[in-house]
Design a protein around this motif. Structure first.
Motif, short mmCIF file in Angstrom:
data_model
loop_
_atom_site.label_atom_id
_atom_site.label_comp_id
_atom_site.label_asym_id
_atom_site.label_seq_id
_atom_site.Cartn_x
_atom_site.Cartn_y
_atom_site.Cartn_z
N LEU A 58 -25.89 43.00 -10.88
CA LEU A 58 -26.95 42.33 -11.64
C LEU A 58 -28.22 42.16 -10.82
O LEU A 58 -29.33 42.37 -11.32
CB LEU A 58 -26.47 40.97 -12.16
N LEU A 59 -28.07 41.79 -9.55
CA LEU A 59 -29.24 41.63 -8.69
C LEU A 59 -29.95 42.97 -8.49
O LEU A 59 -31.18 43.05 -8.56
CB LEU A 59 -28.83 41.05 -7.33
N GLY A 60 -29.18 44.02 -8.26
CA GLY A 60 -29.78 45.34 -8.09
C GLY A 60 -30.51 45.79 -9.33
O GLY A 60 -31.63 46.33 -9.26
N ALA A 61 -29.91 45.54 -10.49
CA ALA A 61 -30.55 45.92 -11.76
C ALA A 61 -31.83 45.12 -11.97
O ALA A 61 -32.83 45.65 -12.47
CB ALA A 61 -29.58 45.71 -12.92
N ALA A 62 -31.82 43.85 -11.59
CA ALA A 62 -33.02 43.02 -11.74
C ALA A 62 -34.15 43.51 -10.85
O ALA A 62 -35.31 43.58 -11.29
CB ALA A 62 -32.68 41.56 -11.43
N VAL A 63 -33.84 43.87 -9.62
CA VAL A 63 -34.85 44.40 -8.70
C VAL A 63 -35.42 45.69 -9.27
O VAL A 63 -36.64 45.89 -9.34
CB VAL A 63 -34.29 44.61 -7.28
N ARG A 64 -34.55 46.59 -9.70
CA ARG A 64 -34.99 47.87 -10.26
C ARG A 64 -35.87 47.66 -11.50
O ARG A 64 -36.92 48.28 -11.66
CB ARG A 64 -33.79 48.76 -10.60
N HIS A 65 -35.43 46.76 -12.39
CA HIS A 65 -36.19 46.48 -13.61
C HIS A 65 -37.59 45.96 -13.29
O HIS A 65 -38.58 46.43 -13.86
CB HIS A 65 -35.42 45.48 -14.48
N GLN A 66 -37.67 45.01 -12.38
CA GLN A 66 -38.97 44.45 -12.02
C GLN A 66 -39.85 45.51 -11.35
O GLN A 66 -41.05 45.58 -11.58
CB GLN A 66 -38.80 43.24 -11.09
N ARG A 67 -39.25 46.35 -10.53
CA ARG A 67 -40.00 47.42 -9.87
C ARG A 67 -40.56 48.40 -10.90
O ARG A 67 -41.72 48.79 -10.84
CB ARG A 67 -39.10 48.15 -8.86
N HIS A 68 -39.74 48.77 -11.88
CA HIS A 68 -40.21 49.68 -12.93
C HIS A 68 -41.32 49.05 -13.76
O HIS A 68 -42.28 49.75 -14.14
CB HIS A 68 -39.05 50.09 -13.83
N LEU A 69 -41.19 47.76 -14.05
CA LEU A 69 -42.25 47.08 -14.82
C LEU A 69 -43.60 47.15 -14.11
O LEU A 69 -44.65 47.16 -14.76
CB LEU A 69 -41.88 45.60 -15.05
N ARG A 70 -43.56 47.18 -12.79
CA ARG A 70 -44.80 47.20 -12.00
C ARG A 70 -45.19 48.62 -11.58
O ARG A 70 -46.13 48.81 -10.84
CB ARG A 70 -44.64 46.30 -10.78
N ASP A 71 -44.42 49.59 -12.06
CA ASP A 71 -44.70 51.00 -11.77
C ASP A 71 -44.79 51.25 -10.26
O ASP A 71 -45.68 51.95 -9.78
CB ASP A 71 -45.98 51.44 -12.48
N LEU A 72 -43.84 50.65 -9.54
CA LEU A 72 -43.76 50.84 -8.09
C LEU A 72 -42.65 51.81 -7.76
O LEU A 72 -41.59 51.80 -8.40
CB LEU A 72 -43.46 49.51 -7.38
N SER A 73 -42.85 52.61 -6.74
CA SER A 73 -41.76 53.44 -6.23
C SER A 73 -40.91 52.58 -5.30
O SER A 73 -41.35 51.51 -4.84
CB SER A 73 -42.31 54.65 -5.46
N GLN A 74 -39.73 53.06 -4.99
CA GLN A 74 -38.90 52.34 -4.02
C GLN A 74 -39.61 52.25 -2.68
O GLN A 74 -39.55 51.23 -2.01
CB GLN A 74 -37.55 53.03 -3.85
N ARG A 75 -40.28 53.31 -2.30
CA ARG A 75 -41.00 53.34 -1.02
C ARG A 75 -42.12 52.29 -1.00
O ARG A 75 -42.31 51.59 -0.01
CB ARG A 75 -41.57 54.73 -0.77
N GLN A 76 -42.85 52.17 -2.12
CA GLN A 76 -43.93 51.19 -2.18
C GLN A 76 -43.39 49.77 -2.10
O GLN A 76 -43.92 48.93 -1.37
CB GLN A 76 -44.73 51.37 -3.48
N LEU A 77 -42.31 49.50 -2.86
CA LEU A 77 -41.71 48.16 -2.81
C LEU A 77 -41.19 47.86 -1.41
O LEU A 77 -41.39 46.76 -0.89
CB LEU A 77 -40.58 48.04 -3.83
N ALA A 78 -40.54 48.83 -0.80
CA ALA A 78 -40.01 48.64 0.55
C ALA A 78 -41.12 48.28 1.52
O ALA A 78 -40.96 47.36 2.35
CB ALA A 78 -39.29 49.91 1.00
N ALA A 79 -42.26 48.96 1.42
CA ALA A 79 -43.37 48.67 2.32
C ALA A 79 -43.90 47.25 2.08
O ALA A 79 -44.18 46.52 3.05
CB ALA A 79 -44.49 49.69 2.12
N LEU A 80 -44.03 46.86 0.82
CA LEU A 80 -44.52 45.52 0.51
C LEU A 80 -43.58 44.43 1.02
O LEU A 80 -44.02 43.37 1.46
CB LEU A 80 -44.71 45.36 -1.00
#
Length: 108
Positions: free
Chosen positions: A9-31
């Motif tokens: 559930l936590l992983g899905a929530a992180v992925r969902h929020q990342r997609h809502l913000r149109d961020l790549s995994q790399r961008q989120l990781a850097a932030l």
């Protein structure tokens, strides 16, 4: 590693929020100052994030985690209550028993 429901559930929530913000995994990781591989493993439910890492990931997306507790299988109780309030004909129709019986053939 087998994933727990909470880790999934936590992983899905992180992925969902990342997609809502149109961020790549790399961008989120850097932030959030974590590796892209860590973000990927967390989103897939392969790694349980520590609380500080989870807070950094969410804060990087301007959201926060809200924690609550409920009785086990509370969602099932709500579904049962919903079904019980419906007329029996609707419940039978929802199950598709007519279709099942017609595919199976007449009773012998």
């Amino acid at each position: 590693m087998s994933s727990t429901r909470l880790v999934t559930l936590l992983g899905a929530a992180v992925r969902h929020q990342r997609h809502l913000r149109d961020l790549s995994q790399r961008q989120l990781a850097a932030l959030a100052e974590v590796s892209q591989a860590a973000v990927a493993r967390i989103e897939r439910g392969e790694r349980a994030p520590t609380i500080p890492v989870l807070e950094r990931l969410l804060a990087a997306m301007d959201v926060q985690l809200v924690v609550g507790v409920e009785p086990l299988d509370a969602h099932l109780d709500a579904r049962i209550d919903d079904l019980a309030a419906r007329p029996i004909v609707e419940r039978i129709d929802a199950l598709g028993l007519d279709e099942l019986l017609s595919r199976r053939g007449a009773p012998r």
